[in-house]
Design a protein around this motif. Sequence first.
Motif, PDB file in Angstrom:
ATOM      1  N   ASP A   1     -22.576  29.597   6.311  1.00  0.00           N
ATOM      2  CA  ASP A   1     -23.471  28.436   6.397  1.00  0.00           C
ATOM      3  C   ASP A   1     -23.008  27.328   5.443  1.00  0.00           C
ATOM      4  O   ASP A   1     -22.995  26.149   5.802  1.00  0.00           O
ATOM      5  CB  ASP A   1     -24.911  28.823   6.046  1.00  0.00           C
ATOM      6  CG  ASP A   1     -25.545  29.747   7.078  1.00  0.00           C
ATOM      7  OD1 ASP A   1     -25.013  29.850   8.197  1.00  0.00           O
ATOM      8  OD2 ASP A   1     -26.576  30.370   6.747  1.00  0.00           O
ATOM      9  N   LEU A   2     -22.614  27.726   4.245  1.00  0.00           N
ATOM     10  CA  LEU A   2     -22.138  26.751   3.265  1.00  0.00           C
ATOM     11  C   LEU A   2     -20.831  26.117   3.734  1.00  0.00           C
ATOM     12  O   LEU A   2     -20.647  24.908   3.632  1.00  0.00           O
ATOM     13  CB  LEU A   2     -21.949  27.409   1.897  1.00  0.00           C
ATOM     14  CG  LEU A   2     -21.450  26.501   0.771  1.00  0.00           C
ATOM     15  CD1 LEU A   2     -22.385  25.314   0.559  1.00  0.00           C
ATOM     16  CD2 LEU A   2     -21.291  27.292  -0.518  1.00  0.00           C
ATOM     17  N   TRP A   3     -19.919  26.922   4.285  1.00  0.00           N
ATOM     18  CA  TRP A   3     -18.645  26.398   4.776  1.00  0.00           C
ATOM     19  C   TRP A   3     -18.870  25.413   5.927  1.00  0.00           C
ATOM     20  O   TRP A   3     -18.236  24.371   5.980  1.00  0.00           O
ATOM     21  CB  TRP A   3     -17.713  27.523   5.200  1.00  0.00           C
ATOM     22  CG  TRP A   3     -16.470  26.988   5.820  1.00  0.00           C
ATOM     23  CD1 TRP A   3     -16.104  27.038   7.129  1.00  0.00           C
ATOM     24  CD2 TRP A   3     -15.442  26.261   5.162  1.00  0.00           C
ATOM     25  NE1 TRP A   3     -14.909  26.397   7.319  1.00  0.00           N
ATOM     26  CE2 TRP A   3     -14.481  25.905   6.126  1.00  0.00           C
ATOM     27  CE3 TRP A   3     -15.244  25.862   3.839  1.00  0.00           C
ATOM     28  CZ2 TRP A   3     -13.337  25.174   5.810  1.00  0.00           C
ATOM     29  CZ3 TRP A   3     -14.095  25.146   3.539  1.00  0.00           C
ATOM     30  CH2 TRP A   3     -13.167  24.804   4.506  1.00  0.00           C
ATOM     31  N   THR A   4     -19.785  25.741   6.821  1.00  0.00           N
ATOM     32  CA  THR A   4     -20.088  24.856   7.953  1.00  0.00           C
ATOM     33  C   THR A   4     -20.615  23.518   7.454  1.00  0.00           C
ATOM     34  O   THR A   4     -20.190  22.458   7.922  1.00  0.00           O
ATOM     35  CB  THR A   4     -21.110  25.521   8.894  1.00  0.00           C
ATOM     36  OG1 THR A   4     -20.558  26.749   9.375  1.00  0.00           O
ATOM     37  CG2 THR A   4     -21.452  24.626  10.061  1.00  0.00           C
ATOM     38  N   ALA A   5     -21.512  23.554   6.483  1.00  0.00           N
ATOM     39  CA  ALA A   5     -22.084  22.319   5.931  1.00  0.00           C
ATOM     40  C   ALA A   5     -21.015  21.508   5.192  1.00  0.00           C
ATOM     41  O   ALA A   5     -20.964  20.279   5.317  1.00  0.00           O
ATOM     42  CB  ALA A   5     -23.246  22.642   5.001  1.00  0.00           C
ATOM     43  N   ALA A   6     -20.146  22.179   4.447  1.00  0.00           N
ATOM     44  CA  ALA A   6     -19.073  21.475   3.735  1.00  0.00           C
ATOM     45  C   ALA A   6     -18.104  20.842   4.736  1.00  0.00           C
ATOM     46  O   ALA A   6     -17.637  19.722   4.530  1.00  0.00           O
ATOM     47  CB  ALA A   6     -18.336  22.429   2.798  1.00  0.00           C
ATOM     48  N   SER A   7     -17.820  21.538   5.821  1.00  0.00           N
ATOM     49  CA  SER A   7     -16.940  20.997   6.863  1.00  0.00           C
ATOM     50  C   SER A   7     -17.548  19.747   7.491  1.00  0.00           C
ATOM     51  O   SER A   7     -16.826  18.799   7.816  1.00  0.00           O
ATOM     52  CB  SER A   7     -16.676  22.047   7.940  1.00  0.00           C
ATOM     53  OG  SER A   7     -15.983  23.138   7.394  1.00  0.00           O
ATOM     54  N   GLU A   8     -18.861  19.741   7.635  1.00  0.00           N
ATOM     55  CA  GLU A   8     -19.540  18.546   8.144  1.00  0.00           C
ATOM     56  C   GLU A   8     -19.361  17.380   7.167  1.00  0.00           C
ATOM     57  O   GLU A   8     -19.181  16.237   7.603  1.00  0.00           O
ATOM     58  CB  GLU A   8     -21.027  18.828   8.368  1.00  0.00           C
ATOM     59  CG  GLU A   8     -21.294  19.744   9.541  1.00  0.00           C
ATOM     60  CD  GLU A   8     -22.757  20.153   9.649  1.00  0.00           C
ATOM     61  OE1 GLU A   8     -23.616  19.562   8.939  1.00  0.00           O
ATOM     62  OE2 GLU A   8     -23.051  21.064  10.434  1.00  0.00           O
ATOM     63  N   TYR A   9     -19.395  17.666   5.873  1.00  0.00           N
ATOM     64  CA  TYR A   9     -19.156  16.617   4.870  1.00  0.00           C
ATOM     65  C   TYR A   9     -17.734  16.071   5.005  1.00  0.00           C
ATOM     66  O   TYR A   9     -17.523  14.860   4.987  1.00  0.00           O
ATOM     67  CB  TYR A   9     -19.387  17.159   3.450  1.00  0.00           C
ATOM     68  CG  TYR A   9     -18.937  16.225   2.355  1.00  0.00           C
ATOM     69  CD1 TYR A   9     -19.606  15.030   2.101  1.00  0.00           C
ATOM     70  CD2 TYR A   9     -17.828  16.530   1.574  1.00  0.00           C
ATOM     71  CE1 TYR A   9     -19.190  14.158   1.101  1.00  0.00           C
ATOM     72  CE2 TYR A   9     -17.407  15.671   0.559  1.00  0.00           C
ATOM     73  CZ  TYR A   9     -18.092  14.489   0.328  1.00  0.00           C
ATOM     74  OH  TYR A   9     -17.671  13.640  -0.662  1.00  0.00           O
ATOM     75  N   PHE A  10     -16.750  16.970   5.155  1.00  0.00           N
ATOM     76  CA  PHE A  10     -15.363  16.534   5.303  1.00  0.00           C
ATOM     77  C   PHE A  10     -15.216  15.619   6.517  1.00  0.00           C
ATOM     78  O   PHE A  10     -14.551  14.585   6.450  1.00  0.00           O
ATOM     79  CB  PHE A  10     -14.420  17.726   5.449  1.00  0.00           C
ATOM     80  CG  PHE A  10     -14.430  18.677   4.274  1.00  0.00           C
ATOM     81  CD1 PHE A  10     -14.734  18.252   2.989  1.00  0.00           C
ATOM     82  CD2 PHE A  10     -14.140  20.011   4.455  1.00  0.00           C
ATOM     83  CE1 PHE A  10     -14.736  19.120   1.917  1.00  0.00           C
ATOM     84  CE2 PHE A  10     -14.136  20.901   3.393  1.00  0.00           C
ATOM     85  CZ  PHE A  10     -14.436  20.455   2.117  1.00  0.00           C
TER      86      PHE A  10
END
Length: 166
Positions: free
Chosen positions: A27-36
Amino acid sequence: MPAPAGNQFWKARSSHGRKPIFATPDDLWTAASEYFEWVEANPLWEDKVTSFQGANTHEPIAKMRAMTISGLCIFLDIDKTTWFDYAKQKDFSHVTTRVEEIIRTQKFEGASADLLNANIIARDLGLADKSEVTGKDGKDLVPADNTRDLARLIAFALAKGQQASK
């Protein structure tokens, strides 16, 4: 009126504390990828004035937006302390480390390609050239006693040589 001694009311709660915003590392990786993706899709804009044959025109120029942990935290709607708490958790540490390395690499490469201000990024990444003009812990640089004595002898000999040549 205080609660009765030996009460167990806390056991009646369905949960203890707030649920974490990111239940899993994925979940954290998905959200960080959205930031990128958001950073790439939302560059900063510079208004560049150009002149041609006396006519001035305003040209919007897209500029690279630097990724930051602060920007990520704002995007994720969490505090930096929450980010660092995730980093301390064994399950999340590999994701937070990967995200921090991606952000560091993006800034370094952007500065290397002159797309970001190299001075600001170098300071942010701790890459600034430093020269120490003081001794350890900010103390004065003091030569060893024998060096000081040697310097005095040389100065005395030079002064004596100058007097003899007059």
